[in-house]
Write a protein that holds these residues in place. Structure first.
Motif, PDB file in Angstrom:
ATOM      1  N   TYR A  70     -24.857  -9.504 -11.368  1.00  6.17           N
ATOM      2  CA  TYR A  70     -24.720  -7.889 -11.287  1.00  6.17           C
ATOM      3  C   TYR A  70     -25.742  -7.080 -10.652  1.00  6.17           C
ATOM      4  O   TYR A  70     -26.690  -7.655 -10.367  1.00  6.17           O
ATOM      5  CB  TYR A  70     -24.592  -7.524 -12.751  1.00  6.17           C
ATOM      6  N   TYR A  73     -28.015   0.090 -11.146  1.00 12.56           N
ATOM      7  CA  TYR A  73     -28.089   1.479 -10.251  1.00 12.56           C
ATOM      8  C   TYR A  73     -28.640   2.673 -10.851  1.00 12.56           C
ATOM      9  O   TYR A  73     -28.362   3.061 -11.973  1.00 12.56           O
ATOM     10  CB  TYR A  73     -26.611   1.686  -9.971  1.00 12.56           C
ATOM     11  N   SER A  80     -23.820  -3.153 -13.452  1.00 15.02           N
ATOM     12  CA  SER A  80     -22.423  -2.942 -12.943  1.00 15.02           C
ATOM     13  C   SER A  80     -21.371  -3.965 -13.503  1.00 15.02           C
ATOM     14  O   SER A  80     -20.157  -3.740 -13.466  1.00 15.02           O
ATOM     15  CB  SER A  80     -22.563  -3.424 -11.548  1.00 15.02           C
ATOM     16  N   CYS A  84     -19.768   0.031 -14.406  1.00 10.51           N
ATOM     17  CA  CYS A  84     -19.351   0.861 -13.344  1.00 10.51           C
ATOM     18  C   CYS A  84     -18.553  -0.211 -12.256  1.00 10.51           C
ATOM     19  O   CYS A  84     -18.866  -1.297 -12.380  1.00 10.51           O
ATOM     20  CB  CYS A  84     -20.276   1.815 -12.511  1.00 10.51           C
ATOM     21  N   ARG A  86     -18.022  -1.531  -8.500  1.00 12.65           N
ATOM     22  CA  ARG A  86     -18.818  -2.048  -7.453  1.00 12.65           C
ATOM     23  C   ARG A  86     -17.962  -2.017  -6.109  1.00 12.65           C
ATOM     24  O   ARG A  86     -16.720  -1.984  -6.141  1.00 12.65           O
ATOM     25  CB  ARG A  86     -19.379  -3.391  -7.326  1.00 12.65           C
ATOM     26  N   CYS A  98     -20.176   2.685  -9.014  1.00 17.26           N
ATOM     27  CA  CYS A  98     -21.588   2.304  -9.171  1.00 17.26           C
ATOM     28  C   CYS A  98     -22.226   3.200  -8.155  1.00 17.26           C
ATOM     29  O   CYS A  98     -23.517   3.603  -8.669  1.00 17.26           O
ATOM     30  CB  CYS A  98     -21.946   0.880  -8.920  1.00 17.26           C
TER      31      CYS A  98
END
Length: 143
Positions: A70, A73, A80, A84, A86, A98
């Motif tokens: 992962y 961010y 991620s 969120c 990617r 992200c």
């Protein structure tokens, strides 16, 4: 010789485009405190959030760290794999991209970081565990 010059010019142009499109910022402690207050973060935790941001990203909103499975961010190093989407995809528990955490607009970062906190507390962040937990927190009294 001619190819080297062309390569240097092309590389320079690419770097300029990357730098121009980067909208990240290294926030001061006071700027970050103000953003946290604006987003209604509990006042008793603000110094912890500032310390967390310092230990995770150096208060740099465009910080991106790649791990094996992962990426992490932004200012609060949001992962991620859970929070969120990617590659321009909206997703994760914060239902956002992200890349949105890499700009200097912190409202979405703070909202998502608060979701992480609500689920795991500060212990989710190794930097907070190592540098903030039971340590002297940043002095924000001059802000």
């Amino acid at each position: 010789m001619r190819n080297n010059i062309a390569l240097i010019i092309a590389t320079t142009l690419v770097l300029l485009v990357i730098l121009k499109t980067s909208n990240g910022k290294v926030f001061t402690r006071c700027e970050l405190k103000k953003a946290l207050e604006k987003n209604k973060v509990n006042r008793s935790f603000i110094a912890h959030w500032v310390c967390l941001a310092e230990s995770e990203s150096g208060r740099n909103s465009s910080m991106l760290k790649r791990k094996t499975l992962y990426e992490m961010y932004g200012m609060f190093q949001i992962q991620s794999n859970e929070w969120c989407g990617r590659n321009g995809v909206i997703g994760g528990n914060c239902w956002t991209r992200c890349d949105n955490f890499l700009d200097d607009k912190l409202d979405d970062d703070i909202a998502c970081a608060m979701k992480v906190f609500d689920k795991y507390g500060f212990k989710n962040w190794q930097g907070w565990e190592a540098k903030c937990k039971q340590q002297n927190l940043p002095n924000l009294s001059n802000c």
